[in-house]
Design a protein around this motif. Structure first.
Motif, short mmCIF file in Angstrom:
data_model
loop_
_atom_site.label_atom_id
_atom_site.label_comp_id
_atom_site.label_asym_id
_atom_site.label_seq_id
_atom_site.Cartn_x
_atom_site.Cartn_y
_atom_site.Cartn_z
N TRP A 179 -27.11 57.29 29.90
CA TRP A 179 -25.78 56.69 30.11
C TRP A 179 -25.92 55.32 30.78
O TRP A 179 -25.33 54.34 30.36
CB TRP A 179 -24.96 57.65 30.98
N ASP A 180 -26.74 55.29 31.84
CA ASP A 180 -26.91 54.03 32.58
C ASP A 180 -27.67 52.99 31.75
O ASP A 180 -27.46 51.78 31.92
CB ASP A 180 -27.65 54.30 33.89
N GLU A 181 -28.55 53.47 30.85
CA GLU A 181 -29.27 52.52 30.01
C GLU A 181 -28.32 51.80 29.07
O GLU A 181 -28.45 50.58 28.85
CB GLU A 181 -30.34 53.28 29.21
N ILE A 182 -27.35 52.53 28.54
CA ILE A 182 -26.36 51.88 27.68
C ILE A 182 -25.56 50.85 28.50
O ILE A 182 -25.32 49.73 28.05
CB ILE A 182 -25.40 52.92 27.07
N GLY A 183 -25.16 51.25 29.72
CA GLY A 183 -24.42 50.33 30.56
C GLY A 183 -25.22 49.08 30.90
O GLY A 183 -24.67 47.98 30.95
N THR A 184 -26.52 49.25 31.10
CA THR A 184 -27.37 48.11 31.47
C THR A 184 -27.42 47.07 30.36
O THR A 184 -27.58 45.87 30.62
CB THR A 184 -28.80 48.60 31.80
N ARG A 185 -27.27 47.49 29.12
CA ARG A 185 -27.27 46.53 28.02
C ARG A 185 -26.13 45.52 28.19
O ARG A 185 -26.25 44.36 27.78
CB ARG A 185 -27.09 47.25 26.68
N PHE A 186 -25.04 45.98 28.79
CA PHE A 186 -23.87 45.12 28.97
C PHE A 186 -23.78 44.53 30.38
O PHE A 186 -23.30 43.42 30.56
CB PHE A 186 -22.59 45.89 28.66
N HIS A 187 -24.25 45.28 31.38
CA HIS A 187 -24.10 44.83 32.77
C HIS A 187 -25.36 44.17 33.30
O HIS A 187 -25.31 43.49 34.32
CB HIS A 187 -23.77 46.02 33.68
N GLY A 188 -26.50 44.40 32.64
CA GLY A 188 -27.75 43.88 33.16
C GLY A 188 -28.06 44.51 34.51
O GLY A 188 -27.79 45.68 34.75
#
Length: 247
Positions: free
Chosen positions: A193-202
């Motif tokens: 879940w957090d990996e997907i978010g990191t794509r957008f939030h860095g």
């Protein structure tokens, strides 16, 4: 009638200046432009000096100044023109920024319309979610997110959406087993879940925190169009939050 020079009736001045009779009457009532003369019957007669003042009123109004600001400048009652214009410039720039943000919202909505054919209720839902989004992210954060989406490209963004939807479905199924936060399956779900978010939030903690707060507060509404009960998306977000604390 006293004094020399041309005199204009209110109708003549209105025709010559392009200002309506009603506006001239209002200017007289508030003391912005009072006629310099009157006939024995009390009718207004405007002098050349009044005409020049009217031209100045129109010029300042054309810059967007209020009638009070115009009066202050013309009467020099605390109406320093430079300060007034600086304040007006700041107000206009702020307005331009608001218009720019509104244009971006309309542009985004039009982009969504190109991808689907939503009905009136769907459009209102989209607008509501856009408002929710704006309440959690600052303008700078929204600009950063837009830049990240642009860098990823539309195909990668759509792929992330599909991956996220699949992940939510998997999480809901796991949730029904009532797992503990330290369950390895929950922890793996958190990582993905957090990996997907990191794509957008860095690595921006501010963006990540705002996104999680938005989801925590609005999980039911944000996932309300997906095929689960209203409480399950919120419960899943809460489970992920507890798992992060354990980790």
């Amino acid at each position: 009638m006293s004094g020399n020079g041309r005199r204009w009736s209110i109708g003549e001045l209105a025709a010559a200046s392009g200002v309506t009779v009603r506006a001239l009457q209002h200017y007289d009532e508030i003391g912005l432009l009072r006629p310099g003369d009157r006939t024995s019957a009390g009718h207004r007669r405007y002098t050349e000096r009044d005409l020049h003042r009217l031209y100045r009123v129109r010029a300042l109004r054309g810059l967007g100044l209020s009638l009070d600001e115009v009066a202050a400048v013309l009467d020099d009652a605390g109406g320093d023109l430079r300060e007034v214009l600086l304040a007006q410039l700041a107000a206009l720039e702020a307005h331009a920024e608001r218009v720019g943000r509104l244009a971006e919202r309309v542009r985004e909505l039009l982009g969504r319309l190109e991808d689907a054919d939503p009905g009136p209720d769907d459009l209102l839902t989209i607008l509501e979610m856009m408002s929710v989004f704006e309440s959690y992210f600052s303008q700078q954060q929204r600009d950063d997110l837009a830049a990240r989406r642009a860098a990823l490209g539309p195909e990668a963004v759509e792929a992330a959406k599909r991956e996220w939807a699949s992940l939510v479905a998997e999480g809901i199924a796991l949730l029904r087993e009532d797992p503990r936060p330290e369950d390895v399956r929950v922890r793996a779900l958190v990582r993905r879940w957090d990996e997907i978010g990191t794509r957008f939030h860095g690595a921006d903690e501010g963006l990540t925190g705002a996104a999680r707060a938005m989801w925590t507060d609005n999980a039911t509404e944000l996932a309300g169009r997906l095929p689960w009960s209203p409480d399950e998306p919120r419960a899943l977000v809460e489970l992920l939050g507890r798992a992060r604390q354990v980790r």
